[in-house]
Design an enzyme around this catalytic site. Structure first.
Site, PDB file in Angstrom:
ATOM      1  N   PHE A 129       0.858  -1.190   0.000  1.00 19.20           N
ATOM      2  CA  PHE A 129       0.000   0.000   0.000  1.00 19.20           C
ATOM      3  C   PHE A 129       0.887   1.230   0.000  1.00 19.20           C
ATOM      4  O   PHE A 129       1.709   1.408   0.903  1.00 19.20           O
ATOM      5  CB  PHE A 129      -0.925   0.024   1.226  1.00 19.20           C
ATOM      6  CG  PHE A 129      -1.864   1.202   1.196  1.00 19.20           C
ATOM      7  CD1 PHE A 129      -3.014   1.173   0.411  1.00 19.20           C
ATOM      8  CD2 PHE A 129      -1.576   2.360   1.911  1.00 19.20           C
ATOM      9  CE1 PHE A 129      -3.862   2.276   0.349  1.00 19.20           C
ATOM     10  CE2 PHE A 129      -2.421   3.458   1.856  1.00 19.20           C
ATOM     11  CZ  PHE A 129      -3.576   3.417   1.084  1.00 19.20           C
ATOM     12  N   ASP A 214       9.097   2.714   1.831  1.00 20.61           N
ATOM     13  CA  ASP A 214       7.900   3.444   2.250  1.00 20.61           C
ATOM     14  C   ASP A 214       7.753   3.217   3.750  1.00 20.61           C
ATOM     15  O   ASP A 214       7.320   2.154   4.195  1.00 20.61           O
ATOM     16  CB  ASP A 214       6.679   2.918   1.481  1.00 20.61           C
ATOM     17  CG  ASP A 214       5.383   3.627   1.894  1.00 20.61           C
ATOM     18  OD1 ASP A 214       5.375   4.287   2.951  1.00 20.61           O
ATOM     19  OD2 ASP A 214       4.387   3.488   1.163  1.00 20.61           O
ATOM     20  N   LYS A 243       2.460  10.123   8.114  1.00 20.41           N
ATOM     21  CA  LYS A 243       1.653   9.791   9.287  1.00 20.41           C
ATOM     22  C   LYS A 243       2.115  10.419  10.623  1.00 20.41           C
ATOM     23  O   LYS A 243       1.655  11.493  10.962  1.00 20.41           O
ATOM     24  CB  LYS A 243       1.500   8.275   9.391  1.00 20.41           C
ATOM     25  CG  LYS A 243       0.575   7.732   8.275  1.00 20.41           C
ATOM     26  CD  LYS A 243       0.060   6.345   8.546  1.00 20.41           C
ATOM     27  CE  LYS A 243      -1.104   5.982   7.643  1.00 20.41           C
ATOM     28  NZ  LYS A 243      -0.763   5.287   6.405  1.00 20.41           N
TER      29      LYS A 243
HETATM   30  C1  LIG Z   1      -0.990   5.504   5.006  1.00 18.63           C
HETATM   31  C2  LIG Z   1       0.050   5.036   4.066  1.00 18.63           C
HETATM   32  C3  LIG Z   1       0.277   5.675   2.838  1.00 18.63           C
HETATM   33  C4  LIG Z   1      -0.596   6.805   2.340  1.00 18.63           C
HETATM   34  O1  LIG Z   1      -0.521   7.908   3.157  1.00 18.63           O
HETATM   35  P1  LIG Z   1      -1.599   9.088   2.966  1.00 18.63           P
HETATM   36  O2  LIG Z   1      -1.144  10.137   3.933  1.00 18.63           O
HETATM   37  O3  LIG Z   1      -2.926   8.514   3.286  1.00 18.63           O
HETATM   38  O4  LIG Z   1      -1.531   9.533   1.555  1.00 18.63           O
HETATM   39  C5  LIG Z   1       1.321   5.233   2.057  1.00 18.63           C
HETATM   40  N1  LIG Z   1       2.093   4.209   2.443  1.00 18.63           N
HETATM   41  C6  LIG Z   1       1.898   3.559   3.589  1.00 18.63           C
HETATM   42  C7  LIG Z   1       2.814   2.442   3.979  1.00 18.63           C
HETATM   43  C8  LIG Z   1       0.868   3.945   4.445  1.00 18.63           C
HETATM   44  O5  LIG Z   1       0.673   3.281   5.584  1.00 18.63           O
END
Ligand SMILES: *Cc1c(COP(=O)(O)O)cnc(C)c1O
Length: 402
Positions: A129, A214, A243
Site C-alpha cells: 500500500f 515506504d 503519518k
Molecule cells: C498511510 C500510508 C500511505 C498513504 O498515506 P496518505 O497520507 O494517506 O496519503 C502510504 N504508504 C503507507 C505504507 C501507508 O501506511
C-alpha cells in the site's frame, strides 16, 4: 445517510469531541481507549502538551509563506531527520501518497539525468500500500483500489511478497527502483525478513537501481526505532514518511541520499503547502519528544509487554487469535474470526483498533501509553474475545479446536 460528505468512507457512527493521551472522548463523555492512533498518526497520543504548545506558539507567529522563501524551521527539521537517518537531504510535502509520488519522481528523474531515459520502471510487491493517487495505486497494484479509475499508470511491475526468483526475473534494464514497506501495514503487518532487505540492497547496488522504503506507517517510533529499517541495518537511497511525523498535523517528507536527491533539481517538483512553518514547528516538536533519551526504549518495553499478554490471550482463545505479528507497538493479530467482527467486539468494549488485509487487526496504541492503560486495553481485548467465543456456533467452536 444524508451526509453532505462524499460516501467514500463507510464511517463508524462515532464522533469524538476530544482526546486525552491514549483516550478519545465522545460528546456524551463516553471514553474509548485508542489502540489505533488514527492509523499510526497520533504516536504521541492526543493533545500532547508539547505538540499543542508548539502549534499554538507558531500559530501566533507565522502560518505560511510559500517555498519560494527560506523556511528556517524546515531547514532545522530536515537537518535533524538527516542526522537521525541514512539521509543527507529532505523534501517536505503533505501526505504519505505525496511523499511516495515524490520518491517515484525522484528515482525516475535520477536515471533520466544520467542519460538513462528508458530506466523508469518501479518494482513493487503484492499487497503493498503506497497511497491513493493515480501513481500510488499503480505502485500498490491492488485491484480493489485500481478498479474504475481508468488505465493503470504505466511503469510499475509487481512481484509476490517474498518470492526472490520472481523478483530477480522482473528486474530489467528499465527498472529504476525497488519500492517496499519494511513491514507491510495495510497488507496485514507483514514484516520483510531482514535478510531480504539485505538482498534487495545488494541487488540495487549491483544494478544501479535505487532502493525506496515506504516508511509512512513504520516510521517515527512505531517499531521501537525512529525508523523501521534500523532493525535490519539496511539503508535505502530514498525513503517516504508521513503519518506520525506531524502527530496529527498533516505533513509528509521524502528523505534521500545526496546522490539520489540530485533527481529533483530546482523547478522540477514542488508543493504549495509542503513544509510550511506550522507543519515544521509540529514536526520539530514530535522529534523533541521522540529523541529524548529512553523514549524509544520505552516503546520496545511496552511492545514486549503487549506481545506477552496477547500471547497469553492467544493460548486461551485459539479459535479467535491465530498469530501475533509485528515489532514493538506495530502489532498485528491474524484472526480466525472475521477481523470486522473482532473490531466490532472490541469497540463494544470501548477499545478502538484497525482492520488490515490478510484478516489482520492492527493494535497501534500511542507510543506514550502507560502500562496501566496498556493492560486495560488487554483486558478489553480479553472481554471482546469472551464475547466472540460466546457468540460462536457450537459447531464452529468444535470444528476450530478439532
Ligand atoms: C498511510 C500510508 C500511505 C498513504 O498515506 P496518505 O497520507 O494517506 O496519503 C502510504 N504508504 C503507507 C505504507 C501507508 O501506511
Amino acid at each position: 445517510m444524508n451526509s453532505p460528505l462524499v460516501p467514500n468512507y463507510a464511517r463508524v457512527p462515532l464522533a469524538f469531541e476530544r482526546g486525552e493521551g491514549s483516550w478519545l472522548v465522545t460528546r456524551r463523555g463516553e471514553r474509548y481507549l485508542d489502540f489505533g492512533s488514527g492509523i499510526a498518526v497520533n504516536n504521541l497520543g492526543h493533545a500532547h502538551p508539547r505538540l499543542v504548545e508548539a502549534l499554538k506558539a507558531q500559530a501566533e507567529k507565522l502560518w505560511h509563506v510559500s517555498n519560494i522563501f527560506e523556511i528556517p524551521e524546515g531547514e532545522r527539521l530536515a537537518q535533524r531527520l538527516a542526522d537521525h537517518s541514512f539521509a543527507d537531504q529532505v523534501m517536505f510535502c503533505n501526505s504519505g501518497a505525496e511523499a511516495n509520488e515524490a520518491a517515484i519522481k525522484m528515482a525516475r528523474r535520477y536515471h533520466y539525468l544520467k542519460g538513462q531515459r528508458e530506466r523508469y520502471r518501479i518494482l513493487t510487491f503484492e499487497n503493498a500500500f503506497h497511497g491513493r493517487t493515480l501513481g500510488t495505486i499503480a505502485a500498490g497494484g491492488q485491484a480493489k483500489y485500481l478498479e474504475g479509475f481508468g488505465p493503470k499508470a504505466e511503469g510499475f511491475d509487481q512481484v509476490p511478497f517474498g518470492d526472490h526468483e520472481a523478483m530477480r526475473a522482473a528486474v530489467t534494464a528499465q527498472t529504476a527502483a525497488i519500492m517496499i514497506e519494511p513491514i507491510q501495514g495495510e497488507g496485514g503487518v507483514r514484516a520483510v525478513p531482514h535478510v531480504c532487505l539485505r538482498g534487495l540492497r545488494e541487488l540495487c547496488d549491483e544494478t544501479g537501481m535505487l532502493l525506496i522504503y515506504d516508511e509512512v506507517q513504520t516510521g517515527f517510533g512505531r517499531t521501537g526505532k525512529l525508523f523501521g529499517y534500523e532493525w535490519a541495518g539496511v539503508a535505502p537511497d530514498i525513503m517516504s514518511v508521513a503519518k506520525a511525523l506531524g502527530g496529527g498535523f498533516p505533513v509528509g517528507a521524502v528523505l534521500a541520499t545526496a546522490d539520489a536527491a540530485t533527481g529533483l533539481t530546482a523547478g522540477s517538483h514542488g508543493t504549495t503547502f509542503g513544509g510550511n512553518p506550522l507543519a515544521m514547528a509540529v514536526g520539530n516538536a514530535v522529534l523533541d519528544v521522540m529523541l529524548e533519551p529512553g523514549f524509544l526504549d520505552q516503546v520496545s518495553r511496552s511492545g514486549l509487554l503487549l506481545r506477552q499478554r496477547l500471547a497469553a490471550l492467544g493460548d486461551r482463545f485459539p479459535d479467535i487469535i491465530g498469530e501475533i505479528r509485528g515489532t514493538a507497538l506495530m502489532t498485528g493479530l491474524r484472526l480466525n474470526v472475521p477481523n470486522a467482527d473482532f473490531v466490532a467486539a472490541t469497540r463494544a468494549q470501548h477499545l478502538l483498533c484497525i482492520p488490515a488485509g490478510d484478516n489482520v487487526v492492527r493494535l497501534y496504541p500511542p507510543l506514550t501509553i502507560s502500562e496501566a492503560d496498556l493492560l486495560e486495553g488487554v483486558q478489553r481485548i480479553e472481554a471482546a474475545c469472551i464475547a466472540l467465543q460466546d457468540n460462536m456456533p457450537a459447531t464452529a467452536k468444535a470444528g476450530a479446536s478439532a
